[in-house]
Enzyme design. Structure first.
Site, PDB file in Angstrom:
ATOM      1  N   LYS A  49     -33.209  -4.557 -21.472  1.00  0.00           N
ATOM      2  CA  LYS A  49     -32.211  -3.855 -21.506  1.00  0.00           C
ATOM      3  C   LYS A  49     -31.121  -4.176 -22.194  1.00  0.00           C
ATOM      4  O   LYS A  49     -30.893  -5.177 -22.380  1.00  0.00           O
ATOM      5  CB  LYS A  49     -31.868  -3.299 -19.785  1.00  0.00           C
ATOM      6  CG  LYS A  49     -30.476  -2.685 -19.689  1.00  0.00           C
ATOM      7  CD  LYS A  49     -30.235  -2.401 -17.990  1.00  0.00           C
ATOM      8  CE  LYS A  49     -28.936  -1.833 -17.784  1.00  0.00           C
ATOM      9  NZ  LYS A  49     -28.972  -1.159 -16.598  1.00  0.00           N
ATOM     10  N   ARG A  94     -26.645   0.247  -5.283  1.00  0.00           N
ATOM     11  CA  ARG A  94     -25.186   0.214  -5.388  1.00  0.00           C
ATOM     12  C   ARG A  94     -24.604   0.740  -3.963  1.00  0.00           C
ATOM     13  O   ARG A  94     -23.224   0.696  -3.821  1.00  0.00           O
ATOM     14  CB  ARG A  94     -24.574   1.133  -6.387  1.00  0.00           C
ATOM     15  CG  ARG A  94     -24.925   0.437  -7.862  1.00  0.00           C
ATOM     16  CD  ARG A  94     -24.336   0.991  -9.146  1.00  0.00           C
ATOM     17  NE  ARG A  94     -25.252   0.619 -10.228  1.00  0.00           N
ATOM     18  CZ  ARG A  94     -25.045   1.104 -11.545  1.00  0.00           C
ATOM     19  NH1 ARG A  94     -24.117   2.005 -11.716  1.00  0.00           N
ATOM     20  NH2 ARG A  94     -25.757   0.576 -12.396  1.00  0.00           N
ATOM     21  N   GLU A  98     -34.642   5.607 -12.167  1.00  0.00           N
ATOM     22  CA  GLU A  98     -34.213   4.145 -11.731  1.00  0.00           C
ATOM     23  C   GLU A  98     -33.205   4.343 -11.059  1.00  0.00           C
ATOM     24  O   GLU A  98     -32.221   5.232 -10.965  1.00  0.00           O
ATOM     25  CB  GLU A  98     -33.544   3.442 -13.088  1.00  0.00           C
ATOM     26  CG  GLU A  98     -32.810   2.198 -12.674  1.00  0.00           C
ATOM     27  CD  GLU A  98     -31.850   1.677 -13.941  1.00  0.00           C
ATOM     28  OE1 GLU A  98     -32.230   1.925 -15.015  1.00  0.00           O
ATOM     29  OE2 GLU A  98     -30.933   0.902 -13.654  1.00  0.00           O
TER      30      GLU A  98
HETATM   31  C1  3PG Z   1     -26.536   1.562 -15.719  1.00  0.00           C
HETATM   32  O1  3PG Z   1     -26.389   0.818 -14.757  1.00  0.00           O
HETATM   33  O2  3PG Z   1     -27.363   1.534 -16.594  1.00  0.00           O
HETATM   34  C2  3PG Z   1     -25.147   2.150 -16.134  1.00  0.00           C
HETATM   35  O3  3PG Z   1     -24.253   2.048 -15.156  1.00  0.00           O
HETATM   36  C3  3PG Z   1     -25.589   3.683 -16.485  1.00  0.00           C
HETATM   37  O4  3PG Z   1     -24.393   3.797 -17.277  1.00  0.00           O
HETATM   38  P1  3PG Z   1     -23.885   5.289 -17.411  1.00  0.00           P
HETATM   39  O5  3PG Z   1     -23.161   5.686 -15.916  1.00  0.00           O
HETATM   40  O6  3PG Z   1     -22.837   5.191 -18.694  1.00  0.00           O
HETATM   41  O7  3PG Z   1     -25.091   6.148 -17.781  1.00  0.00           O
END
Ligand code: 3PG
Length: 211
Positions: free
Chosen positions: A135, A51, A47
């Site tokens: 999600k 950003r 994914e």
């Molecule tokens: C996302 O967008 O799914 C999260 O930012 C991922 O979270 P993590 O950095 O805690 O794995």
């Protein structure tokens, strides 16, 4: 209700794991290096989060270098991002939250789409729009495993991809839940420093999860 597209979305969610790398690639070079290792280690998906201004370059790179994997787009918060994902041939799209206009657009585009939910009310909204796979974000901050167990009783037909706070320490506990199809996490995406300094450790870590 039997919605064939939702069955497909549920099915896709169960094939992109066990852990979907949530990647905030610095640039195309970082994306290329990770794709090479992901392919070597049998990672079935990635994914790419939107950003950074150059995130679409990383998306294109991943689609080019991981032709047999499911390359999805994350942090989708605007309609144009969904359209662009579809145009580039992304396999799926994910949002941190739920906006009805984005759910409708994804359905119109025929793009597998997983909006984020963090509460029973948001889950009811998603379900009312025909969705059966979403999600769960931010997983740890929004109640983690106890929350997913609690949501399982009133919503037995919903499946989740928890992300946010998932780590090497807890991902197997999430995957053991009956309503979790996969988890997402950034911890499986090596930094540029890790790639340069200790590629063997990176490969060993990936093989532990995907081997
Ligand atoms: C996302 O967008 O799914 C999260 O930012 C991922 O979270 P993590 O950095 O805690 O794995």
């Amino acid at each position: 209700m039997h919605d064939p597209s939702q069955e497909e979305n549920k099915q896709l969610l169960s094939t992109i794991g066990p852990v979907v790398p949530v990647a905030d690639f610095i640039d195309e070079g970082h994306a290329s290096a990770c794709c090479e290792l992901f392919t070597e280690c049998g990672v079935p998906s990635v994914e790419v989060t939107l950003r950074r201004p150059n995130a679409w370059d990383s998306v294109r790179k991943c689609i080019e270098l991981m032709p047999n994997a499911q390359v999805g787009i994350g942090t989708v918060i605007e309609a144009d991002q969904l359209r662009q994902a579809k145009d580039l041939g992304a396999a799926f799209a994910i949002s941190p939250g739920i906006l009805p206009e984005l759910v409708l657009l994804a359905q119109e585009l025929g793009l597998p789409y997983y909006p984020g939910v963090a509460s029973a009310s948001e889950l009811m909204l998603a379900r009312s729009m025909g969705l059966r796979a979403v999600k769960f974000f931010p997983a740890e901050a929004a109640g983690g495993i106890p929350m997913l167990k609690s949501l399982g009783s009133p919503f037995p037909d919903m499946v989740f991809c928890p992300t946010g706070g998932i780590s090497v320490k807890n991902y197997q506990d999430y995957l053991a839940l009956g309503n979790v199809s996969c988890v997402g996490g950034s911890w499986v995406v090596p930094s540029q420093a890790a790639l340069a300094e200790s590629p063997d450790t990176v490969i060993a870590g990936l093989k532990q999860v995907y081997g």
